[in-house]
Design a protein around this motif. Sequence first.
Motif, mmCIF file in Angstrom:
data_model
loop_
_atom_site.group_PDB
_atom_site.id
_atom_site.type_symbol
_atom_site.label_atom_id
_atom_site.label_comp_id
_atom_site.label_asym_id
_atom_site.label_seq_id
_atom_site.Cartn_x
_atom_site.Cartn_y
_atom_site.Cartn_z
ATOM 1 N N TYR A 63 33.395 38.751 41.038
ATOM 2 C CA TYR A 63 32.602 39.253 41.975
ATOM 3 C C TYR A 63 33.359 39.284 43.811
ATOM 4 C CZ TYR A 63 28.294 39.309 40.086
ATOM 5 O OH TYR A 63 26.580 39.208 39.515
ATOM 6 N N ASP A 64 33.257 39.700 43.876
ATOM 7 C CA ASP A 64 34.457 40.517 44.881
ATOM 8 C C ASP A 64 34.982 38.485 45.926
ATOM 9 O OD1 ASP A 64 34.215 42.559 44.284
ATOM 10 O OD2 ASP A 64 33.782 43.731 46.959
ATOM 11 N N LYS A 65 34.026 38.080 45.627
ATOM 12 C CA LYS A 65 34.113 35.876 46.307
ATOM 13 C C LYS A 65 34.751 35.634 46.382
ATOM 14 C CE LYS A 65 29.676 35.802 47.289
ATOM 15 N NZ LYS A 65 28.825 35.392 47.916
ATOM 16 N N THR A 66 35.621 35.873 45.149
ATOM 17 C CA THR A 66 36.311 35.500 43.623
ATOM 18 C C THR A 66 37.662 35.423 43.822
ATOM 19 O OG1 THR A 66 36.609 36.882 42.183
ATOM 20 C CG2 THR A 66 34.360 34.643 42.022
ATOM 21 N N ILE A 67 37.778 36.532 44.848
ATOM 22 C CA ILE A 67 39.321 36.781 44.820
ATOM 23 C C ILE A 67 40.326 35.482 45.024
ATOM 24 C CG2 ILE A 67 39.629 37.627 47.321
ATOM 25 C CD1 ILE A 67 40.632 39.931 46.129
ATOM 26 N N ASP A 68 40.120 34.355 46.138
ATOM 27 C CA ASP A 68 40.930 33.420 46.002
ATOM 28 C C ASP A 68 40.781 32.735 45.179
ATOM 29 O OD1 ASP A 68 41.678 33.808 48.841
ATOM 30 O OD2 ASP A 68 39.800 32.673 49.415
ATOM 31 N N GLN A 69 40.114 32.550 44.486
ATOM 32 C CA GLN A 69 39.559 31.673 43.081
ATOM 33 C C GLN A 69 40.704 32.332 41.853
ATOM 34 O OE1 GLN A 69 35.994 31.825 42.285
ATOM 35 N NE2 GLN A 69 35.578 29.448 42.617
ATOM 36 N N GLN A 83 43.787 34.967 42.380
ATOM 37 C CA GLN A 83 44.359 34.521 43.739
ATOM 38 C C GLN A 83 45.558 33.253 42.492
ATOM 39 O OE1 GLN A 83 46.984 36.785 45.213
ATOM 40 N NE2 GLN A 83 47.904 35.842 43.960
ATOM 41 N N GLN A 84 44.252 32.187 43.147
ATOM 42 C CA GLN A 84 44.703 31.039 42.369
ATOM 43 C C GLN A 84 45.508 31.544 41.103
ATOM 44 O OE1 GLN A 84 46.595 28.412 44.334
ATOM 45 N NE2 GLN A 84 45.992 30.043 45.339
ATOM 46 N N PHE A 85 44.558 31.473 39.911
ATOM 47 C CA PHE A 85 44.746 31.432 38.462
ATOM 48 C C PHE A 85 45.406 32.531 38.166
ATOM 49 C CE2 PHE A 85 43.265 34.936 34.790
ATOM 50 C CZ PHE A 85 43.704 33.528 33.672
ATOM 51 N N VAL A 118 39.267 47.116 43.261
ATOM 52 C CA VAL A 118 40.310 46.954 42.571
ATOM 53 C C VAL A 118 41.038 45.895 43.022
ATOM 54 C CG1 VAL A 118 42.195 48.853 43.678
ATOM 55 C CG2 VAL A 118 39.612 49.956 42.979
ATOM 56 N N LYS A 119 41.094 45.444 44.290
ATOM 57 C CA LYS A 119 42.219 44.555 44.424
ATOM 58 C C LYS A 119 42.133 43.391 42.708
ATOM 59 C CE LYS A 119 41.266 44.307 49.004
ATOM 60 N NZ LYS A 119 40.851 43.381 50.178
ATOM 61 N N LEU A 120 41.345 42.911 42.673
ATOM 62 C CA LEU A 120 41.021 42.211 41.423
ATOM 63 C C LEU A 120 41.940 42.727 40.492
ATOM 64 C CD1 LEU A 120 37.534 40.422 41.319
ATOM 65 C CD2 LEU A 120 39.522 39.138 42.613
ATOM 66 N N LYS A 121 42.410 43.823 39.718
ATOM 67 C CA LYS A 121 42.478 44.637 39.202
ATOM 68 C C LYS A 121 43.946 43.883 39.294
ATOM 69 C CE LYS A 121 39.121 48.202 37.564
ATOM 70 N NZ LYS A 121 37.912 49.289 37.249
ATOM 71 N N ASP A 122 44.131 45.002 40.338
ATOM 72 C CA ASP A 122 45.499 45.155 40.890
ATOM 73 C C ASP A 122 46.134 43.794 40.438
ATOM 74 O OD1 ASP A 122 45.459 47.352 41.271
ATOM 75 O OD2 ASP A 122 45.636 47.030 43.410
ATOM 76 N N LEU A 123 45.270 41.916 40.889
ATOM 77 C CA LEU A 123 45.827 41.163 40.760
ATOM 78 C C LEU A 123 45.824 40.403 39.490
ATOM 79 C CD1 LEU A 123 44.044 38.780 43.428
ATOM 80 C CD2 LEU A 123 46.116 39.124 43.145
ATOM 81 N N LEU A 124 45.533 41.176 38.402
ATOM 82 C CA LEU A 124 45.583 40.715 36.781
ATOM 83 C C LEU A 124 46.027 42.219 35.714
ATOM 84 C CD1 LEU A 124 41.296 39.686 37.145
ATOM 85 C CD2 LEU A 124 43.428 38.086 36.825
#
Length: 194
Positions: free
Chosen positions: A35-41, A43-45, A68-74
């Motif tokens: 979920y979108d709300k996990t983006i901070d977690q 990022q820390q991961f 897309v933001k989560l995909k880009d991070l991972l």
Amino acid sequence: FFTINNGFDDDDFQASRESVLDEQFLNVVFTGSLYDKTIDQVQQFVEAVKSSQQEDGIRFHFFGEMNVKLKDLLSGLSSVKLHGIVSKNEIQQVLNCADIGMLFLTDDLTYSFSTKFCEYLQYRKPIWVISNEGLCPSFIVTNNLGWHSLPNKESILEAISQLEKLPILYKPEDRVVQSFNLDRLAKDYLEVLN
């Protein structure tokens, strides 16, 4: 009031051990929607994985939807594999082959025992939960179902360094697993109704 709990259905269990993950690695899987709300977690991961010395021997697999933001991070991590949405049968094969199941819980969900949690339990996988304190992470630790990391780089990094021990230390009692079995839950509900 009587709470209707989430659970797993024995009819959904597939015992196939056909290898769908690379067995030379410790395979940590996340299944379902991230979920979108996990983006901070997340990022820390990502920061913790980048700093880890154990990354070479571990593969983190993400199956399901994410923005897309989560995909880009991972996607920038060599030890992370993004698989997208796959069928229920494929997920069952993945769960058979996985070494550890991973949960990201936002602050509004630390009380919940999600379908993902129940599936990991059904397949008797150690559960690694990344979240703030709450009912679910406390239950996981108290019942020897896995580990809890706070959603910060240091706590996650500490867990990554210990992940290889998790499948060895994880020994769920059958009574705990069966307390989430839908057949057992249905019997409990029928007793209440009677």
